[in-house]
Write a protein that holds these residues in place. Sequence first.
Motif, PDB file in Angstrom:
ATOM      1  N   LEU A 143       0.829  -1.203   0.000  1.00 58.34           N
ATOM      2  CA  LEU A 143       0.000   0.000   0.000  1.00 58.34           C
ATOM      3  C   LEU A 143       0.865   1.256   0.000  1.00 58.34           C
ATOM      4  N   ALA A 144       1.950   1.257   0.774  1.00 58.42           N
ATOM      5  CA  ALA A 144       2.837   2.418   0.814  1.00 58.42           C
ATOM      6  C   ALA A 144       3.547   2.609  -0.524  1.00 58.42           C
ATOM      7  N   VAL A 145       3.932   1.516  -1.162  1.00 61.33           N
ATOM      8  CA  VAL A 145       4.579   1.586  -2.475  1.00 61.33           C
ATOM      9  C   VAL A 145       3.639   2.214  -3.489  1.00 61.33           C
ATOM     10  N   PHE A 146       2.390   1.782  -3.461  1.00 65.66           N
ATOM     11  CA  PHE A 146       1.422   2.284  -4.433  1.00 65.66           C
ATOM     12  C   PHE A 146       1.040   3.733  -4.136  1.00 65.66           C
ATOM     13  N   LYS A 147       0.931   4.082  -2.852  1.00 68.39           N
ATOM     14  CA  LYS A 147       0.639   5.477  -2.504  1.00 68.39           C
ATOM     15  C   LYS A 147       1.739   6.406  -3.003  1.00 68.39           C
ATOM     16  N   ARG A 148       2.986   5.963  -2.872  1.00 66.59           N
ATOM     17  CA  ARG A 148       4.107   6.769  -3.371  1.00 66.59           C
ATOM     18  C   ARG A 148       3.985   6.943  -4.878  1.00 66.59           C
ATOM     19  N   TYR A 149       3.603   5.891  -5.575  1.00 63.98           N
ATOM     20  CA  TYR A 149       3.414   5.989  -7.022  1.00 63.98           C
ATOM     21  C   TYR A 149       2.343   7.023  -7.358  1.00 63.98           C
ATOM     22  N   ARG A 150       1.209   6.976  -6.652  1.00 61.82           N
ATOM     23  CA  ARG A 150       0.125   7.915  -6.940  1.00 61.82           C
ATOM     24  C   ARG A 150       0.565   9.364  -6.681  1.00 61.82           C
ATOM     25  N   GLN A 151       1.373   9.575  -5.659  1.00 66.60           N
ATOM     26  CA  GLN A 151       1.869  10.928  -5.371  1.00 66.60           C
ATOM     27  C   GLN A 151       2.757  11.436  -6.502  1.00 66.60           C
ATOM     28  N   ILE A 152       3.642  10.559  -6.993  1.00 64.85           N
ATOM     29  CA  ILE A 152       4.523  10.939  -8.102  1.00 64.85           C
ATOM     30  C   ILE A 152       3.706  11.224  -9.354  1.00 64.85           C
ATOM     31  N   LEU A 153       2.744  10.362  -9.639  1.00 66.86           N
ATOM     32  CA  LEU A 153       1.898  10.530 -10.819  1.00 66.86           C
ATOM     33  C   LEU A 153       1.130  11.852 -10.749  1.00 66.86           C
ATOM     34  N   GLU A 154       0.583  12.160  -9.574  1.00 63.29           N
ATOM     35  CA  GLU A 154      -0.172  13.398  -9.417  1.00 63.29           C
ATOM     36  C   GLU A 154       0.722  14.617  -9.649  1.00 63.29           C
ATOM     37  N   GLN A 155       1.933  14.560  -9.113  1.00 63.56           N
ATOM     38  CA  GLN A 155       2.851  15.686  -9.292  1.00 63.56           C
ATOM     39  C   GLN A 155       3.245  15.854 -10.763  1.00 63.56           C
ATOM     40  N   ARG A 156       3.529  14.737 -11.416  1.00 60.39           N
ATOM     41  CA  ARG A 156       3.914  14.811 -12.837  1.00 60.39           C
ATOM     42  C   ARG A 156       2.746  15.312 -13.690  1.00 60.39           C
ATOM     43  N   ASN A 157       1.548  14.845 -13.394  1.00 59.98           N
ATOM     44  CA  ASN A 157       0.373  15.321 -14.136  1.00 59.98           C
ATOM     45  C   ASN A 157       0.162  16.820 -13.939  1.00 59.98           C
ATOM     46  N   SER A 158       0.430  17.290 -12.731  1.00 52.51           N
ATOM     47  CA  SER A 158       0.284  18.714 -12.449  1.00 52.51           C
ATOM     48  C   SER A 158       1.252  19.536 -13.302  1.00 52.51           C
ATOM     49  N   ILE A 159       2.475  19.033 -13.430  1.00 49.79           N
ATOM     50  CA  ILE A 159       3.461  19.727 -14.261  1.00 49.79           C
ATOM     51  C   ILE A 159       3.026  19.719 -15.722  1.00 49.79           C
ATOM     52  N   LEU A 160       2.586  18.567 -16.203  1.00 51.06           N
ATOM     53  CA  LEU A 160       2.142  18.473 -17.594  1.00 51.06           C
ATOM     54  C   LEU A 160       0.972  19.405 -17.868  1.00 51.06           C
ATOM     55  N   PHE A 161       0.066  19.471 -16.922  1.00 50.35           N
ATOM     56  CA  PHE A 161      -1.102  20.340 -17.110  1.00 50.35           C
ATOM     57  C   PHE A 161      -0.679  21.805 -17.168  1.00 50.35           C
ATOM     58  N   SER A 162       0.227  22.198 -16.292  1.00 52.20           N
ATOM     59  CA  SER A 162       0.658  23.605 -16.252  1.00 52.20           C
ATOM     60  C   SER A 162       1.497  23.972 -17.467  1.00 52.20           C
ATOM     61  N   LEU A 163       2.155  22.984 -18.041  1.00 48.24           N
ATOM     62  CA  LEU A 163       3.003  23.241 -19.212  1.00 48.24           C
ATOM     63  C   LEU A 163       2.313  22.883 -20.522  1.00 48.24           C
ATOM     64  N   ARG A 164       1.028  22.676 -20.435  1.00 54.38           N
ATOM     65  CA  ARG A 164       0.283  22.184 -21.601  1.00 54.38           C
ATOM     66  C   ARG A 164       0.455  23.080 -22.827  1.00 54.38           C
ATOM     67  N   HIS A 165       0.567  24.371 -22.618  1.00 56.23           N
ATOM     68  CA  HIS A 165       0.689  25.303 -23.734  1.00 56.23           C
ATOM     69  C   HIS A 165       2.100  25.866 -23.856  1.00 56.23           C
ATOM     70  N   SER A 166       3.054  25.207 -23.191  1.00 54.47           N
ATOM     71  CA  SER A 166       4.434  25.680 -23.226  1.00 54.47           C
ATOM     72  C   SER A 166       5.165  25.047 -24.392  1.00 54.47           C
ATOM     73  N   SER A 167       5.921  25.816 -25.136  1.00 51.24           N
ATOM     74  CA  SER A 167       6.678  25.291 -26.282  1.00 51.24           C
ATOM     75  C   SER A 167       7.946  24.589 -25.860  1.00 51.24           C
ATOM     76  N   GLY A 168       8.429  24.822 -24.643  1.00 51.33           N
ATOM     77  CA  GLY A 168       9.686  24.203 -24.210  1.00 51.33           C
ATOM     78  C   GLY A 168       9.488  23.006 -23.327  1.00 51.33           C
ATOM     79  N   LEU A 169       8.397  22.287 -23.496  1.00 54.35           N
ATOM     80  CA  LEU A 169       8.034  21.195 -22.590  1.00 54.35           C
ATOM     81  C   LEU A 169       9.092  20.113 -22.536  1.00 54.35           C
ATOM     82  N   SER A 170       9.584  19.669 -23.695  1.00 50.86           N
ATOM     83  CA  SER A 170      10.459  18.498 -23.710  1.00 50.86           C
ATOM     84  C   SER A 170      11.791  18.754 -23.035  1.00 50.86           C
TER      85      SER A 170
END
Length: 372
Positions: free
Chosen positions: A150-177
């Motif tokens: 459960l702790a392993v999976f919770k850590r995964y969900r936290q990382i995924l949420e953070q990465r998704n947040s970055i992708l969402f905020s950079l959605r219209h950014s030309s320098g994403l990659s």
Amino acid sequence: MFIRHITLQNFRCFATLDIPFQSRCVLIQGNNGAGKSSILEALHYSCYLRSFRTHVHRDLLRLNEDHFFIKITTEAHDLSSCDVMSVGFSPAQGKLVKFNDKPVHSYKDHIDHYRMVTLSADDLQLVNGAPEVRRDFLNYALFLQSPGFLAVFKRYRQILEQRNSILFSLRHSSGLSSNEELRIWTKSLWEQSNIIRVIRCDYLQNLEVTVNKLLAEYFVTTDQDLSVSLSYHDKVAYTEQNFESFWQMYKQKHIMSEQQHGRSLFGVHLDDFSIIFQQKKARVFASRGQQKLIVFLIKVAQMLDLNHLGEPGVLLLDDFLTDFDDHRVAQCLTALYGLPFQIIVTCPTNASALTTGLAFSAREEDFSIVSL
């Protein structure tokens, strides 16, 4: 672990209910609407803190009531001790879980005391349903087997949420990659995905071995070519030997799609596994009866693997066997009777073949009937 008694208050159709379970094999029978499935639902809820019939806790409340209560008395597998698990819910206060009158504050501590595997008609979705059904099965099976997952999976969900947040905020950014923050969180997601993937693949491999042992022992006499294989699939391959190789590949092939969608398009939250029966995809080529047999074997194998790890639980079958033909029912009952843990089965009052088969398969002291 054996369940010895259940008490319900304001749960589904029951104002109050007290039932002793006096044997290893328990048959609960009654007419449609008598509450057979609700009893198994309460047992299941006490383990997973959610129902296998609804995702809405309020649906479990008896009409016009504002709370429900479940109390379950269990006995250790070696008969050395008795414990009491209680679960209450009200819309105002939420869930309250206690073990021997002491509050339980984490799901990990809860699972350490009480393990349950449930088999109902809805579990056919394990074969023919969407990928998220199979992912949920894997995750909860691993929680039961090793609460530390459960702790392993919770850590995964936290990382995924953070990465998704970055992708969402950079959605219209030309320098994403070239964004370094995204690269760092991509590496974390890649690393955690590989950890969970290995755990899942090992589990499926062990489960496949146990399923085929069951087939060979109880079903091979009439079905010589029966075999089941379980194959894990990554939606996007992320198993390169090092992160730099993965990152270069991902930037070239997938990063623009993530930019467009604003979310992560790789990782174990998107993975799946396929069930192959007689060398063909069970979802497409297996009959409904064969799909039911596959699910039956998977759930029994799950229980056996728990038992081998020294974590025995209870197997619940909610009216799952009654539409098998008599021969298949006899094979399933023979397999069930050979199991080293408690089994609780529901069926309609008129399911005489199942009732007779259970009674015939079990010794008198191992079998009891609860009539509603």
